[in-house]
Design an enzyme around this catalytic site. Structure first.
Site, PDB file in Angstrom:
ATOM      1  N   ASN A   2      96.036  58.029 -16.415  1.00 49.50           N
ATOM      2  CA  ASN A   2      96.529  57.206 -17.516  1.00 49.50           C
ATOM      3  C   ASN A   2      96.642  58.041 -18.783  1.00 49.50           C
ATOM      4  O   ASN A   2      95.853  58.945 -19.024  1.00 49.50           O
ATOM      5  CB  ASN A   2      95.610  55.995 -17.735  1.00 49.50           C
ATOM      6  CG  ASN A   2      94.538  56.242 -18.770  1.00 49.50           C
ATOM      7  OD1 ASN A   2      94.769  56.113 -19.964  1.00 49.50           O
ATOM      8  ND2 ASN A   2      93.346  56.601 -18.293  1.00 49.50           N
ATOM      9  N   ARG A   3      97.645  57.716 -19.545  1.00 47.78           N
ATOM     10  CA  ARG A   3      97.780  58.246 -20.901  1.00 47.78           C
ATOM     11  C   ARG A   3      98.137  57.071 -21.829  1.00 47.78           C
ATOM     12  O   ARG A   3      99.095  57.118 -22.589  1.00 47.78           O
ATOM     13  CB  ARG A   3      98.815  59.373 -20.970  1.00 47.78           C
ATOM     14  CG  ARG A   3     100.181  59.073 -20.380  1.00 47.78           C
ATOM     15  CD  ARG A   3     101.176  60.207 -20.724  1.00 47.78           C
ATOM     16  NE  ARG A   3     102.492  59.987 -20.161  1.00 47.78           N
ATOM     17  CZ  ARG A   3     102.906  60.486 -19.000  1.00 47.78           C
ATOM     18  NH1 ARG A   3     102.087  61.228 -18.264  1.00 47.78           N
ATOM     19  NH2 ARG A   3     104.130  60.241 -18.571  1.00 47.78           N
ATOM     20  N   MET A   4      97.341  56.013 -21.691  1.00 50.19           N
ATOM     21  CA  MET A   4      97.608  54.780 -22.429  1.00 50.19           C
ATOM     22  C   MET A   4      97.576  55.007 -23.935  1.00 50.19           C
ATOM     23  O   MET A   4      98.387  54.444 -24.671  1.00 50.19           O
ATOM     24  CB  MET A   4      96.598  53.703 -22.043  1.00 50.19           C
ATOM     25  CG  MET A   4      96.542  53.395 -20.542  1.00 50.19           C
ATOM     26  SD  MET A   4      98.082  52.787 -19.853  1.00 50.19           S
ATOM     27  CE  MET A   4      98.128  51.141 -20.561  1.00 50.19           C
ATOM     28  N   THR A  18      94.140  60.773 -27.102  1.00 53.28           N
ATOM     29  CA  THR A  18      94.296  60.733 -28.552  1.00 53.28           C
ATOM     30  C   THR A  18      94.118  62.156 -29.066  1.00 53.28           C
ATOM     31  O   THR A  18      93.048  62.748 -28.880  1.00 53.28           O
ATOM     32  CB  THR A  18      93.250  59.805 -29.198  1.00 53.28           C
ATOM     33  OG1 THR A  18      93.487  58.466 -28.758  1.00 53.28           O
ATOM     34  CG2 THR A  18      93.338  59.854 -30.716  1.00 53.28           C
ATOM     35  N   THR A  37      87.406  60.076 -18.197  1.00 53.06           N
ATOM     36  CA  THR A  37      88.379  60.692 -17.290  1.00 53.06           C
ATOM     37  C   THR A  37      88.445  62.199 -17.510  1.00 53.06           C
ATOM     38  O   THR A  37      87.981  62.719 -18.524  1.00 53.06           O
ATOM     39  CB  THR A  37      89.775  60.091 -17.513  1.00 53.06           C
ATOM     40  OG1 THR A  37      90.172  60.308 -18.888  1.00 53.06           O
ATOM     41  CG2 THR A  37      89.771  58.600 -17.235  1.00 53.06           C
ATOM     42  N   GLY A  92      88.876  57.924 -10.872  1.00 53.69           N
ATOM     43  CA  GLY A  92      88.803  57.558  -9.467  1.00 53.69           C
ATOM     44  C   GLY A  92      88.035  58.582  -8.650  1.00 53.69           C
ATOM     45  O   GLY A  92      87.284  59.413  -9.171  1.00 53.69           O
ATOM     46  N   SER A 126      88.176  60.450 -24.685  1.00 50.98           N
ATOM     47  CA  SER A 126      89.484  60.205 -24.072  1.00 50.98           C
ATOM     48  C   SER A 126      90.393  61.394 -24.330  1.00 50.98           C
ATOM     49  O   SER A 126      90.434  61.917 -25.448  1.00 50.98           O
ATOM     50  CB  SER A 126      90.122  58.944 -24.654  1.00 50.98           C
ATOM     51  OG  SER A 126      91.480  58.850 -24.256  1.00 50.98           O
ATOM     52  N   ALA A 134      85.009  50.497 -19.660  1.00 54.21           N
ATOM     53  CA  ALA A 134      86.024  50.283 -20.688  1.00 54.21           C
ATOM     54  C   ALA A 134      87.389  50.733 -20.172  1.00 54.21           C
ATOM     55  O   ALA A 134      87.490  51.625 -19.330  1.00 54.21           O
ATOM     56  CB  ALA A 134      85.656  51.052 -21.947  1.00 54.21           C
TER      57      ALA A 134
END
Length: 369
Positions: free
Chosen positions: A116-118, A185, A252, A276, A182, A67
């Protein structure tokens, strides 16, 4: 060839812009019948020995897209064309949201990693459900749907938020994933605590059963690598207690120390989840701990730092029925799945195991034999 292209083109582009550009190319390719047939033959050769049964589905192999790459289910056929055996879309939230302010995606090239901090940027569960309902698949695909909490929803109302997404999306999912791990959030990871997780998973299970009456939609939970070992054990025990279908390990990490990072310190200091190669070791540790706790009672999916066939093979030996990747795809390009499938098939042929299923958890069985 791709690595040269990455160095000359993608590396010089903003990572999020490069992501969207690659997406457009993939979507364009899959719309052209001759091209997509050629690409699927070149990039997604099938190996009979890798055929996998998991979560009530038969798949060409165990390797799927994690995802985060296809948040809105716009490229399922394209990713299947590239060789992924299953595609997990999302994370999808009940309400549409833009995510965190840009810049929010960073490459740590020397470390083969991303930060990432989408912030769960997506079109919302109603829109994604409509797109999945309207799908006319070009390639058969197993589609997982990963759901998360809408950012503006208070923690106390999180369960209702997840239930809304479940009611909209469950009928379109080959399996459903509750994402409580995640780091982007606020308050989300608090839901991994068993006292919060039990009512949440129970409500989602009931909503899925209420919404889809002609089959059971497999339900999994995705956990963070940053959980303490005791908390990993607690989640494992809860999953068995509730009759959950599986656990995805892992998301992550917010950790930076002790990972041997060599990139620019300013990049390393960016907030967000690190994925990664640097998360490889801890993700594998969590997977091993989970399998030692639950054995074959539920399905485990290994993700985090998988770069090559050897990494995938080690996850299978450690207890993963399925494995997933994302970050290494950015660095290795469209031939990545082909290389992993070829390498997995070779390792299985050279192993003492007759089938891939026999290899799942084999390192534990040797210890206890």
């Amino acid at each position: 060839m791709y690595r040269l292209f990455f160095q000359l083109i993608f590396k010089r582009m903003d990572p999020e812009k490069a992501h969207h550009l690659a997406f457009r190319w993939i979507q364009l390719a899959v719309r052209l019948p001759v091209l997509r047939t050629f690409l699927a033959a070149a990039l997604a050769p099938r190996y009979k020995e890798l055929r996998t049964e998991a979560l009530g589905r038969r798949m060409h192999g165990p390797f799927g897209l994690a995802a985060g790459f296809d948040k809105n289910a716009v490229a399922v056929d394209g990713m299947t064309m590239l060789g992924f055996d299953h595609v997990e879309i999302g994370t999808v939230t009940a309400e549409p949201q833009p995510g965190n302010p840009k810049k929010r995606l960073f490459r740590l090239v020397p470390d083969r990693a991303l930060i990432n901090r989408m912030g769960f940027n997506n079109e919302g569960s109603a829109s994604v459900a409509a797109r999945l309902a309207a799908r006319n698949p070009v390639f058969p695909a197993t589609v997982g749907v990963n759901i998360g909490k809408t950012k503006v929803v208070p923690e106390a109302e999180a369960t209702a938020d997840y239930v809304t997404s479940t009611e909209r999306l469950a009928r379109h999912a080959d399996y459903l994933v509750v994402n409580v791990s995640s780091p982007n959030t606020p308050g989300l990871r608090n839901l991994q605590a068993v006292e919060h997780l039990r009512p949440l998973l129970t409500a989602v299970r009931e909503a899925a059963d209420r919404t889809v009456t002609d089959r059971r939609v497999p339900l999994l939970v995705k956990i963070a690598p940053d959980l303490a070992d005791a908390d990993v054990d607690a989640v494992a025990d809860l999953a068995v207690e509730l009759g959950l279908d599986g656990i995805i390990a892992t998301n992550t990490t917010i950790a930076r120390d002790g990972l041997g990072l060599t990139s620019d310190p300013k990049l390393i200091a960016e907030t967000g989840g690190l994925s990664g190669a640097p998360v490889k070791e801890r993700s594998l540790e969590v997977l091993r701990r989970l399998y030692a706790r639950v054995g074959d009672k539920i399905t485990l999916i290994g993700v985090g730092g998988i770069e090559n066939a050897e990494d995938a093979w080690q996850r299978i030996l450690a207890g993963a029925t399925l494995v997933q990747g994302y970050s290494a795809f950015i660095y290795q390009g469209p031939f990545w799945c082909r290389a992993i499938h070829k390498g997995l098939a070779a390792r299985l042929r050279n192993s003492p195991y007759a089938t891939l299923a026999d290899a799942v958890g084999a390192e534990h069985k040797k210890v206890t034999a």
